[in-house]
Motif scaffolding. Structure first.
Motif, PDB file in Angstrom:
ATOM      1  N   SER A   5      -4.604  -0.215 -11.792  1.00 35.03           N
ATOM      2  CA  SER A   5      -4.983  -0.215 -10.375  1.00 35.03           C
ATOM      3  C   SER A   5      -4.334  -1.371  -9.615  1.00 35.03           C
ATOM      4  O   SER A   5      -3.985  -1.219  -8.445  1.00 35.03           O
ATOM      5  CB  SER A   5      -6.503  -0.245 -10.220  1.00 35.03           C
ATOM      6  N   GLU A   6      -4.156  -2.507 -10.266  1.00 35.16           N
ATOM      7  CA  GLU A   6      -3.478  -3.639  -9.604  1.00 35.16           C
ATOM      8  C   GLU A   6      -2.019  -3.304  -9.322  1.00 35.16           C
ATOM      9  O   GLU A   6      -1.499  -3.622  -8.245  1.00 35.16           O
ATOM     10  CB  GLU A   6      -3.569  -4.901 -10.470  1.00 35.16           C
TER      11      GLU A   6
ATOM     12  N   GLN B 270      -1.885  -0.840  -6.415  1.00 35.99           N
ATOM     13  CA  GLN B 270      -2.198  -1.504  -5.148  1.00 35.99           C
ATOM     14  C   GLN B 270      -1.092  -2.482  -4.734  1.00 35.99           C
ATOM     15  O   GLN B 270      -0.678  -2.492  -3.578  1.00 35.99           O
ATOM     16  CB  GLN B 270      -3.525  -2.248  -5.265  1.00 35.99           C
ATOM     17  N   GLU B 271      -0.583  -3.268  -5.669  1.00 35.39           N
ATOM     18  CA  GLU B 271       0.413  -4.301  -5.364  1.00 35.39           C
ATOM     19  C   GLU B 271       1.775  -3.724  -5.008  1.00 35.39           C
ATOM     20  O   GLU B 271       2.417  -4.145  -4.060  1.00 35.39           O
ATOM     21  CB  GLU B 271       0.548  -5.248  -6.566  1.00 35.39           C
TER      22      GLU B 271
END
Length: 144
Positions: free
Chosen positions: A118-119, A122-123
């Motif tokens: 998820s990081e 998102q990033e």
């Protein structure tokens, strides 16, 4: 390879060395003298028309270095993208180009535990399905 700080002259010089192209051939192809070529090797940036000619001579897409930088380090897109697309006069590309280096960079972050799925999503704004496809391919290759 990280694309945060691109010194195009160094990349060009490395490719010339790898391809073992003579200075005479470079000068003839570009229509420039040896001093100019040496200046290119020390330049952090060069004119896009000249970069296109280098790309043809060295059979390497140097523009991908900059595309990779945009994918990894550009700020998140505006929320209302569809409106902007209708008014733009420049071509709009629907898909991002992910080089093997970018894929390796992202997968490395996940496998090392540095970032979660998820990081990453998102990033770097990589679609969830794309990320999962990359990871499936890695798992399949490891199972063989």
């Amino acid at each position: 390879m990280l694309y945060k700080d691109i010194h195009i002259g160094q990349f060009i010089k490395e490719r010339v060395t790898d391809k073992e192209i003579t200075m005479e051939r470079i000068c003839n192809f570009l229509g420039k003298d040896e001093d100019f070529i040496e200046k290119v090797y020390t330049s952090k940036s060069i004119d896009t028309d000249l970069l296109l000619r280098w790309s043809k001579l060295l059979e390497y897409d140097f523009f991908r270095l900059y595309s990779s930088h945009l994918i990894l380090y550009s700020p998140p897109a505006a929320v209302n993208k569809n409106e902007a697309q209708k008014t733009e006069k420049v071509p709009y590309f629907r898909k991002n180009i992910y080089t093997q280096e970018i894929k390796d960079f992202i997968i490395n972050k996940i496998l090392s535990g540095e970032m979660t799925h998820s990081e990453i999503i998102q990033e770097y704004l990589i679609p969830k399905s794309t990320l999962h496809r990359w990871l499936q391919k890695i798992r399949r290759n490891n199972d063989k």
